[in-house]
Write an enzyme that holds these catalytic residues in place. Structure first.
Site, PDB file in Angstrom:
ATOM      1  N   ASP A  19     -59.844  65.672  34.277  1.00 18.18           N
ATOM      2  CA  ASP A  19     -61.302  66.122  35.125  1.00 18.18           C
ATOM      3  C   ASP A  19     -61.321  67.574  35.100  1.00 18.18           C
ATOM      4  OD1 ASP A  19     -61.538  63.562  35.633  1.00 18.18           O
ATOM      5  OD2 ASP A  19     -60.814  63.668  37.776  1.00 18.18           O
ATOM      6  N   ARG A  28     -69.373  77.547  34.082  1.00 15.25           N
ATOM      7  CA  ARG A  28     -70.143  78.361  33.106  1.00 15.25           C
ATOM      8  C   ARG A  28     -71.265  77.544  32.577  1.00 15.25           C
ATOM      9  NH1 ARG A  28     -68.578  83.411  30.834  1.00 15.25           N
ATOM     10  NH2 ARG A  28     -67.977  84.477  32.640  1.00 15.25           N
ATOM     11  N   HIS A  53     -62.485  61.001  36.052  1.00 17.47           N
ATOM     12  CA  HIS A  53     -63.171  60.443  37.464  1.00 17.47           C
ATOM     13  C   HIS A  53     -64.772  60.860  37.538  1.00 17.47           C
ATOM     14  CE1 HIS A  53     -63.332  60.473  42.256  1.00 17.47           C
ATOM     15  NE2 HIS A  53     -64.096  59.928  41.863  1.00 17.47           N
ATOM     16  N   THR A 110     -60.934  66.908  46.677  1.00 17.63           N
ATOM     17  CA  THR A 110     -60.324  65.957  45.763  1.00 17.63           C
ATOM     18  C   THR A 110     -60.213  64.561  46.600  1.00 17.63           C
ATOM     19  OG1 THR A 110     -58.457  65.539  44.443  1.00 17.63           O
ATOM     20  CG2 THR A 110     -57.948  66.509  46.375  1.00 17.63           C
ATOM     21  N   THR A 111     -59.641  63.499  45.781  1.00 23.23           N
ATOM     22  CA  THR A 111     -59.533  62.372  46.523  1.00 23.23           C
ATOM     23  C   THR A 111     -58.624  62.279  47.690  1.00 23.23           C
ATOM     24  OG1 THR A 111     -60.393  61.292  44.274  1.00 23.23           O
ATOM     25  CG2 THR A 111     -59.634  59.694  46.131  1.00 23.23           C
ATOM     26  N   GLY A 201     -51.230  64.892  42.927  1.00 22.86           N
ATOM     27  CA  GLY A 201     -50.627  66.091  43.475  1.00 22.86           C
ATOM     28  C   GLY A 201     -49.124  66.144  42.928  1.00 22.86           C
ATOM     29  N   GLY A 222     -53.138  64.936  37.021  1.00 27.26           N
ATOM     30  CA  GLY A 222     -54.145  65.830  36.380  1.00 27.26           C
ATOM     31  C   GLY A 222     -54.182  67.476  36.598  1.00 27.26           C
ATOM     32  N   HIS A 223     -54.553  67.755  37.710  1.00 22.02           N
ATOM     33  CA  HIS A 223     -54.467  69.327  38.298  1.00 22.02           C
ATOM     34  C   HIS A 223     -53.381  70.027  37.737  1.00 22.02           C
ATOM     35  CE1 HIS A 223     -54.539  72.609  41.103  1.00 22.02           C
ATOM     36  NE2 HIS A 223     -55.879  72.463  40.718  1.00 22.02           N
TER      37      HIS A 223
HETATM   38  N1  PXP Z   1     -54.988  59.272  40.636  1.00 26.40           N
HETATM   39  C1  PXP Z   1     -56.123  59.213  41.281  1.00 26.40           C
HETATM   40  C2  PXP Z   1     -56.581  57.815  41.538  1.00 26.40           C
HETATM   41  C3  PXP Z   1     -56.904  60.276  41.491  1.00 26.40           C
HETATM   42  O1  PXP Z   1     -58.102  60.334  42.274  1.00 26.40           O
HETATM   43  C4  PXP Z   1     -56.216  61.596  40.971  1.00 26.40           C
HETATM   44  C5  PXP Z   1     -57.018  62.831  41.298  1.00 26.40           C
HETATM   45  O2  PXP Z   1     -58.451  62.797  40.574  1.00 26.40           O
HETATM   46  C6  PXP Z   1     -55.275  61.584  40.392  1.00 26.40           C
HETATM   47  C7  PXP Z   1     -54.439  60.380  40.009  1.00 26.40           C
HETATM   48  C8  PXP Z   1     -54.621  62.662  39.867  1.00 26.40           C
HETATM   49  O3  PXP Z   1     -54.099  63.667  40.852  1.00 26.40           O
HETATM   50  P1  PXP Z   1     -53.868  65.191  40.518  1.00 26.40           P
HETATM   51  O4  PXP Z   1     -55.040  65.797  39.703  1.00 26.40           O
HETATM   52  O5  PXP Z   1     -53.469  65.776  41.796  1.00 26.40           O
HETATM   53  O6  PXP Z   1     -52.508  65.009  39.605  1.00 26.40           O
END
Ligand code: PXP
Length: 249
Positions: A19, A28, A53, A110-111, A201, A222-223
């Protein structure tokens, strides 16, 4: 079970959430950096799946990204989606390998929490059924709470993803307690035939205790991975996370 009577540790998959490659692109406008290129690179580095997502406000991943990921990926795509009719019809159009149903609030960054599987039974039941009938592996993103696991069992969800956001934020004894809740929820879900995933996280520093929960079969991250890629490159970032997960099993 092994012959010694201990639960057998099986490998856990790493799903890389791309994401935030799209977040940087959208800062941008235009097409760069390309999240699909990141997904293909993550796959080469050993990612077992790609998560994206598609939010209602399209703040990062777009409809076109989902179409391209569906066409170009050779590893499974996990579509994270809110429980809305619009997202259901998009999922049915692309038929990703998996769909993870998440709560979504427009104003959140975020979620922020798990879905209320118990409170939203009537909304979720037909969606779980319809996605399942299309052979999409449905997962419910829930808090590690026995009530929510019970609701997921009741809904017939084949997978739950346990929200590790609180665990990631806490320290000391509170973190140990949250880890216990995650382990207990994982055991309860697995005992009832539900596959257990976890995510939110997670970083190099905090992933090991989650990856060590024997019932956890997939971690979605992800992040941190995308942020770390700024310093070490995406390939190295993904490879190191894979190693840490494998070492913890
Ligand atoms: N799992 C779900 C269901 C999520 O919504 C997210 C965040 O989009 C993640 C995993 C990944 O979280 P992070 O980006 O904090 O690693």
């Amino acid at each position: 079970m092994t012959s010694a009577g201990f639960p057998q540790r099986r490998p856990a998959r790493l799903g890389v959430n791309i994401d935030h490659v799209a977040t940087v692109r959208n800062a941008r406008g235009g097409g760069l950096p390309d999240p699909v290129r990141a997904a293909l690179m993550a796959a080469q580095a050993g990612a077992d799946g790609i998560t994206a997502h598609l939010r209602e406000d399209r703040r990062h991943i777009t409809d076109e990204d989902i179409a391209r990921l569906s066409a170009e990926l050779s590893i499974p795509l996990n579509l994270e989606m809110a429980a809305t009719d619009e997202m259901l019809s998009i999922a049915m159009r692309h038929v990703p390998h998996a769909a993870c149903i998440v709560p979504e609030k427009r104003e959140e960054r975020t979620t922020e929490g798990g879905i209320d599987a118990a409170g939203q039974h009537n909304r979720l039941a037909p969606m779980v059924r319809e996605l399942g009938a299309a052979r999409i592996r449905v997962s419910l993103f829930i808090e590690p709470d026995p009530r929510q696991v019970a609701a997921a069992i009741d809904l017939g969800a084949p997978v739950v993803e346990l929200h590790t956001g609180r665990y990631a934020e806490l320290t000391g004894e509170a973190r140990v307690e949250e880890l216990r809740r995650l382990s207990d929820a994982a055991a309860l879900a697995a005992k009832n035939g539900i596959e257990v995933h976890a995510g939110h996280g997670l970083t190099f520093d905090n992933v090991a205790p989650i990856a060590a929960i024997p019932q956890v079969r997939e971690l979605n991250i992800g992040h941190f991975l995308i942020g770390e890629a700024i310093f070490v490159g995406l390939e190295h970032s993904v490879r190191r996370m894979k190693t840490l997960i494998e070492d913890a099993r």
